[in-house]
Enzyme design. Sequence first.
Site, mmCIF file in Angstrom:
data_model
loop_
_atom_site.group_PDB
_atom_site.id
_atom_site.type_symbol
_atom_site.label_atom_id
_atom_site.label_comp_id
_atom_site.label_asym_id
_atom_site.label_seq_id
_atom_site.Cartn_x
_atom_site.Cartn_y
_atom_site.Cartn_z
ATOM 1 N N CYS A 95 0.807 -1.224 0.000
ATOM 2 C CA CYS A 95 0.000 0.000 0.000
ATOM 3 C C CYS A 95 0.840 1.275 0.000
ATOM 4 O O CYS A 95 0.378 2.320 -0.445
ATOM 5 C CB CYS A 95 -0.924 0.021 1.216
ATOM 6 S SG CYS A 95 -1.804 -1.517 1.490
ATOM 7 N N HIS A 348 -8.675 3.036 -3.255
ATOM 8 C CA HIS A 348 -7.315 2.775 -2.777
ATOM 9 C C HIS A 348 -6.635 1.788 -3.725
ATOM 10 O O HIS A 348 -6.599 0.587 -3.470
ATOM 11 C CB HIS A 348 -7.390 2.214 -1.352
ATOM 12 C CG HIS A 348 -6.094 1.768 -0.771
ATOM 13 N ND1 HIS A 348 -4.869 2.303 -1.149
ATOM 14 C CD2 HIS A 348 -5.811 0.834 0.186
ATOM 15 C CE1 HIS A 348 -3.903 1.701 -0.454
ATOM 16 N NE2 HIS A 348 -4.448 0.811 0.346
ATOM 17 N N CYS A 379 -1.333 2.799 6.491
ATOM 18 C CA CYS A 379 -0.957 1.460 6.925
ATOM 19 C C CYS A 379 -0.537 0.659 5.701
ATOM 20 O O CYS A 379 -0.854 1.006 4.565
ATOM 21 C CB CYS A 379 -2.102 0.772 7.653
ATOM 22 S SG CYS A 379 -3.609 0.542 6.672
#
Length: 400
Positions: A95, A348, A379
């Site tokens: 991520c 995302h 995160c």
Amino acid sequence: MAEVSDVYFVDGVRTPFGRAGEKGMYWNTRADDMVVKAMIGLMERNPGVPGERIDDVAIAATTQQGDQGLTLGRTAAILAGLPQSVPGFAIDRMCAGAMTSVTTMAGSIGLGMYDVALAGGVEHMGRHPLGGNADPNPRFLTEKLVSADALNMGITAERIHDRFPHLTKERADRFGMLSQHKAQAAYDNGKIQPDLVPVAITDADGAWGLATEDQGRRPQTTMEDLAALKTPFRPHGRVTAGTSSPLTDGATISLLAGGAAAKELGLSPKMKLVSYAFAGVQPEIMGIGPVPSTEKALKRAGLKIDDIGLFELNEAFAIQVLSLLDHFGIADDDARVNQWGGAIAIGHPLAASGVRLMIQLAAQFKERPDVRYGLTAMCVGLGQGGSVIWENPFFDGKRK
């Protein structure tokens, strides 16, 4: 001899984000073409930067295969028409891929090795699901190093609810609803659109179209709607689709420069890098990762959390953001946090998201000369957190 340099975020753009899968607008669009389109848009927006002055191109992708493989930074640079003298590479921190692209290039600029660099990320989650074709080492399970469900991000989010029972489902639902409302208000006020690069797309029938807006927004969301949603990760759980970022396709790119190069080329930077940090936590509860990474970044900058005037926190899950806010004593609905909505509404696309946070913070800095410092944090799968602190070049000195 090279000299230590300040590092500036000069500009950043992104594609509109699309829903992943066959119903998503990018189902028939290649991942590398998305990042190439963003790169071309960025260079067109910054004509004062000659292509040959780009020292390196870092492009992140989490699943580096197929049209997300083959050393994306280099291939995308060639496809975008940059001179063949411009090198590039691919990077992966799940991520936080694009965030790591930025901090890696920032390190090279800060050391005086580079003058100008491009950094971003792309994720086509419709074509390349998280963990697709991965072959985790069997030792993870046989030696009980990592739980078998540590890559199920929804389960890791449920565990944050377990650990902090006062962070209730209702609080998470409200945060998710407000993300949708804030994102739509930002669209209505024209805040998001200036940094989007339109992308030509084709549908299942071959008809051409143009992607100009983020596809996943649900502005009519109510608390009643969210209360009725299923909890797919656990029976009687607390995490739902309404408090999770959707699977998303998209690409982001940023232009970074050192102080001397920015002055030489007549650039007007949007942000100045202050500090950054990454931290590791238990993979099974990866969502708390931004807490220690933010503490490290603040310590390195000599700042306190109260010095941060704007927050762009990646909403992988509502509970993940709430756990950070709760740790630092910040209210769920603090006006400094994600004021234009976040990933729950916008999407995302894993390795692309870090630069989206920076793009939105940069745009807010320009509107807020009363704010000196801002934070982008997220995160990261497998138990990590990433945080970058930025300074507002438009700060007028009236407030700290």
